[in-house]
Design an enzyme around this catalytic site. Sequence first.
Site, mmCIF file in Angstrom:
data_model
loop_
_atom_site.group_PDB
_atom_site.id
_atom_site.type_symbol
_atom_site.label_atom_id
_atom_site.label_comp_id
_atom_site.label_asym_id
_atom_site.label_seq_id
_atom_site.Cartn_x
_atom_site.Cartn_y
_atom_site.Cartn_z
ATOM 1 N N ASP A 128 -13.927 4.115 -36.518
ATOM 2 C CA ASP A 128 -12.687 3.399 -35.931
ATOM 3 C C ASP A 128 -11.459 3.339 -36.942
ATOM 4 O O ASP A 128 -11.258 2.679 -38.101
ATOM 5 C CB ASP A 128 -13.168 2.120 -35.603
ATOM 6 C CG ASP A 128 -12.329 1.591 -34.009
ATOM 7 O OD1 ASP A 128 -12.358 1.591 -33.835
ATOM 8 O OD2 ASP A 128 -11.731 -0.259 -35.015
ATOM 9 N N GLU B 138 -10.501 8.547 -35.869
ATOM 10 C CA GLU B 138 -9.815 7.934 -34.988
ATOM 11 C C GLU B 138 -8.767 7.938 -35.443
ATOM 12 O O GLU B 138 -8.460 7.025 -36.191
ATOM 13 C CB GLU B 138 -10.417 7.333 -34.330
ATOM 14 C CG GLU B 138 -9.710 6.645 -32.800
ATOM 15 C CD GLU B 138 -9.411 5.160 -32.338
ATOM 16 O OE1 GLU B 138 -8.674 4.381 -31.619
ATOM 17 O OE2 GLU B 138 -9.800 4.480 -33.912
#
Length: 680
Positions: free
Chosen positions: A345, A398
């Site tokens: 993330d 990401e």
Amino acid sequence: MGTARKTRAQQVAEEAQTVGADIVPQGTIEVEVRSEAPAAANENSLLSDTDLHLFNEGTHLGLWQKLGAHILPGGVMFGVWAPNAVRVSVIGDFNGWDTKSHPLELRGASGLWEAFVPDAAKGAVYKFHIESRFNDFRVDKADPFGVYHELSPKTASIVWDLDYQWQDGDWMASRRERNAVTAPVSIYEMHLGSWRRVDDRPLSYREIAEPLADYLKKMNFTHVELMPVMEHPFYGSWGYQVTGFYAPTSRYGTPQDLKQLIDVLHQNGIGVILDWVPSHFPTDEHGLAYFDGTHLFEHADPRKGFHPDWGSLIFNYGRPEVRSFLLSNALYWLDEYHADGLRVDAVASMLYLDYSRKAGEWIPNEHGGRENIESIAFLRRLNEDVYAAHPDVQMIAEESTAWPMVSRPLYVGGLGFGMKWDMGWMHDTLRYFSKEPIHRRFHHNDLTFRMMYAFTENFVLPLSHDEVVHGKGSLIGKMSGDEWRRFANLRLLFAHMYSQPGKKMLFMSGEFGQYHEWNHDRELDWDLLDFPIHAALQRWVEDLNKAYRDIPAFHELDTDPAGFEWIDCCDSENSVISLFRRSKSKPDEILVAALNFTPQPRHNYQIGLPRGGGWREVLNSDAAIYGGSGQGNMGIVEAMPVPLHGRKWSAPLTLPPLGAVFLLSDAALDDDEAILPSDE
């Protein structure tokens, strides 16, 4: 005679035995860690001189086997890192939470404290009481290496083991080819607590296992991505504000229950990707923040250690012990839980010192630049260590900027990830589909621009949870027009995504066109499937996934420019694009996609083709079974020797309104090969 009152530890142990009675212990799966005789005089010590050295060096990859709470014959060994403490003790229901009963001993100059407690056992609830050498600071902390924590809002850790008998041997033996960039990878992103609910409560890990596996198989998804399952105090953070990095959240059950869920998915041929958050952590007192009276895990300077967007703290990647903590954590989820990959993330926030900061709110690096050198080194080491231990998994970033070579190997200067989200494609595409068709001719570049960079990375095309929260509305709500046109547009959006090179990802509820924005406190609107238009959309996603999985030209060269070629990307006046995809294993197999982004059907729309003869219409988004108007090509078109678009052959097509057709060269089809439903 009165009944003896049970301790909290006994209650926890009995509850877990009830829900996990069918688990057969096997023992943990260990990362190879160099070890030698323990450094301390205590014969029960788990820490060797080598462990201390590797930990302080930042290269220990198996810390969960050494620190935390470990059940040994006769008691429990506790270990924690608190280099600036003058005194550390373990407190719990086994000693009446007495800070004096069970002090830990410092192991040399490592900053690691350890003690064996004969009074503790599985199910014991505990914390570490830390007395700092600074400012008379005292605090009770949950175990950073705890594998199980109390149900929120309680914050203590629970002594637990990780024993489990895995039954996914066939999957583990074959997952390298299933996770490869040449494999079909179609990911269903989901939040466990709001997929389905019973009596307004989330399903447990065990309760959701079989229904989820059945659904993913029915829908032909190859992988599922679970939003963070690591323990987090605030449910509304969806798991992205982690306090228990080594513990699956107890909201849905025990560690063994999560293993059972993953095991069932593997036995049903579904890969499992876990969201992992090494970019920041919350400020809750019981967590990592200000752990021993100092900024231990986080940077002390808020210009490097505080995240302005999320109100959270940023790891100090330059500190070797923090690197050991995070590197071990990544391997922990891959080793202990058989995860098939980690979606990392907020990588962009880790790469740039000025991420989401104004001038004067950040500190340049030693060369005067904005790149976070320490974080970059950590990410490179992370991917190196993960792929060395598990070459059959995928590390997915990401990352939303133009940072080069995110998914390229270290030896050519890349960050070493296996894949990267294509956020640019997502933004361009959703912007395009929000336009009324009459205006789309002026935004044609939004459809075609990504091919300028499509093979610079190994991309995943994401339609994630981020696009259906915080007032952004649902996926179907982003489409223009009345109800029929919205559903046609959404079918066309999915067709566009699957026609493009790159792996696919869709957040739950998008596949059946939920109207409401996603809400983590409520179940998805499954009752919408009682309405034909929603059920038809779901069938379209099911068949798209099947074709993507079964036709090599659809997926095999997703990351290779040899697998893609435009037929015509310039017909902005009609808002039509056409292209073809190739495979490596079947050179004769050519898949053609032609997409019409207006509600005006295009009859006798001529496109150039690389081969003569018959071309089968294997998919048509306008077929009646998908909720369309039923316009198409009657199952087959014939390419004639009429040159067009630089090719010797061409064929006239019927392009349905707001529709897409997929054609497969007849030479690639056996006579008895099943064709997916068309317009009839």
